[in-house]
Design a protein around this motif. Structure first.
Motif, PDB file in Angstrom:
ATOM      1  N   UNK A 113      67.935  17.050  -1.829  1.00  0.00           N
ATOM      2  CA  UNK A 113      67.481  17.497  -3.146  1.00  0.00           C
ATOM      3  C   UNK A 113      66.335  18.499  -3.005  1.00  0.00           C
ATOM      4  N   UNK A 114      65.413  18.239  -2.087  1.00  0.00           N
ATOM      5  CA  UNK A 114      64.293  19.155  -1.873  1.00  0.00           C
ATOM      6  C   UNK A 114      64.791  20.520  -1.409  1.00  0.00           C
ATOM      7  N   UNK A 115      65.784  20.520  -0.555  1.00  0.00           N
ATOM      8  CA  UNK A 115      66.350  21.789  -0.078  1.00  0.00           C
ATOM      9  C   UNK A 115      67.030  22.540  -1.227  1.00  0.00           C
ATOM     10  N   UNK A 116      67.743  21.804  -2.064  1.00  0.00           N
ATOM     11  CA  UNK A 116      68.386  22.417  -3.222  1.00  0.00           C
ATOM     12  C   UNK A 116      67.353  23.076  -4.128  1.00  0.00           C
ATOM     13  N   UNK A 117      66.250  22.384  -4.388  1.00  0.00           N
ATOM     14  CA  UNK A 117      65.215  22.925  -5.262  1.00  0.00           C
ATOM     15  C   UNK A 117      64.556  24.158  -4.654  1.00  0.00           C
ATOM     16  N   UNK A 118      64.372  24.155  -3.357  1.00  0.00           N
ATOM     17  CA  UNK A 118      63.795  25.322  -2.684  1.00  0.00           C
ATOM     18  C   UNK A 118      64.711  26.534  -2.811  1.00  0.00           C
ATOM     19  N   UNK A 119      66.004  26.315  -2.638  1.00  0.00           N
ATOM     20  CA  UNK A 119      66.968  27.420  -2.757  1.00  0.00           C
ATOM     21  C   UNK A 119      67.011  27.951  -4.184  1.00  0.00           C
ATOM     22  N   UNK A 120      66.954  27.057  -5.165  1.00  0.00           N
ATOM     23  CA  UNK A 120      66.978  27.489  -6.559  1.00  0.00           C
ATOM     24  C   UNK A 120      65.710  28.262  -6.902  1.00  0.00           C
ATOM     25  N   UNK A 121      64.570  27.822  -6.392  1.00  0.00           N
ATOM     26  CA  UNK A 121      63.312  28.534  -6.635  1.00  0.00           C
ATOM     27  C   UNK A 121      63.362  29.942  -6.049  1.00  0.00           C
ATOM     28  N   UNK A 122      63.971  30.082  -4.883  1.00  0.00           N
ATOM     29  CA  UNK A 122      64.102  31.416  -4.288  1.00  0.00           C
ATOM     30  C   UNK A 122      65.006  32.293  -5.140  1.00  0.00           C
ATOM     31  N   UNK A 123      66.081  31.718  -5.677  1.00  0.00           N
ATOM     32  CA  UNK A 123      66.976  32.484  -6.546  1.00  0.00           C
ATOM     33  C   UNK A 123      66.234  32.978  -7.782  1.00  0.00           C
ATOM     34  N   UNK A 124      65.436  32.119  -8.377  1.00  0.00           N
ATOM     35  CA  UNK A 124      64.720  32.491  -9.601  1.00  0.00           C
ATOM     36  C   UNK A 124      63.647  33.542  -9.329  1.00  0.00           C
ATOM     37  N   UNK A 125      63.187  33.615  -8.100  1.00  0.00           N
ATOM     38  CA  UNK A 125      62.147  34.585  -7.763  1.00  0.00           C
ATOM     39  C   UNK A 125      62.723  35.982  -7.548  1.00  0.00           C
ATOM     40  N   UNK A 126      64.029  36.073  -7.393  1.00  0.00           N
ATOM     41  CA  UNK A 126      64.674  37.359  -7.123  1.00  0.00           C
ATOM     42  C   UNK A 126      65.094  38.046  -8.423  1.00  0.00           C
ATOM     43  N   UNK A 127      64.478  39.160  -8.725  1.00  0.00           N
ATOM     44  CA  UNK A 127      64.895  40.027  -9.835  1.00  0.00           C
ATOM     45  C   UNK A 127      64.837  39.361 -11.212  1.00  0.00           C
TER      46      UNK A 127
END
Length: 213
Positions: free
Chosen positions: A73-87
């Motif tokens: 779950x922590x890895x999923x949240x990290x990936x989603x946070x990176x997506x939201x930071x892009x553009x």
């Protein structure tokens, strides 16, 4: 109180490294042998740590399984946070990425999640990940479709990721993950189209106007 020497931070770092090694070893064991054959003794050997270390930290196979779920779950949240930071993606794109990511998370952890669901059938709804997912979806829905009951719709969306249902769709119906994602996209598109002005329980709009007759 802070320890007078630098020993405590070193111990914490060692504990963190041991935890990662144990979880990685457990993943390999689960992938190779399944849960029924999972042994904390074998995991300890694979991780290169004492079996007492594994038992003190996780206590049981169930404790190890839940820790694996939390780590994923922590890895999923990290990936989603990176997506939201892009553009600065739109609410639609963020929610779509979130739902697709959840589908992949459930797919990758189906056996673990089914085990957790079997041990505590309603436990999922009281878990920290479920509450976090619900809050995140509500926030994105409120932005995307302010006219819908975001809390209720968030529950409906999360039902798609109930481990038993997801596994039934994958095994009994024979659906692949792409089809599940496509279904979620259809629901999301409908929400975006119908999310007009908010309405109260009596069917009137937010301005308090009555129905036309």
């Amino acid at each position: 109180m802070t320890a007078p020497t630098g020993r405590a931070p070193t111990e914490r770092a060692d504990a963190a490294r041991n935890r990662l090694r144990i979880l990685d070893a457990a993943r390999r064991r689960l992938a190779a042998d399944g849960f029924a054959e999972l042994s904390l003794d074998a995991v300890a050997k694979d991780a290169g740590v004492g079996v007492g270390t594994v038992y003190r930290r996780f206590r049981s196979k169930a404790g190890l399984v839940y820790s694996l779920i939390e780590d994923n779950e922590a890895r999923f949240q990290e990936e989603f946070a990176r997506h939201c930071a892009d553009d600065a993606p739109s609410a639609h794109d963020r929610l779509r990425a979130f739902l697709h990511g959840l589908a992949e998370l459930v797919e990758d952890n189906r056996e673990l999640l089914l085990l957790a669901e079997a041990s505590v059938p309603a436990g999922r709804y009281h878990s920290a990940p479920f509450r976090r997912h619900h809050e995140q979806i509500v926030g994105m829905l409120t932005e995307l479709a302010p006219g819908v009951d975001a809390a209720y719709v968030a529950d409906l969306l999360l039902m798609a990721f109930t481990p038993g249902l997801f596994d039934f769709q994958r095994t009994e119906r024979g659906w692949d993950v792409a089809r599940i994602k496509g279904g979620l996209d259809t629901v999301l598109a409908g929400l975006a189209e119908t999310g007009g002005p908010a309405r109260d329980a009596g069917g009137t709009d937010g301005a308090g106007g009555g129905s036309e007759g």
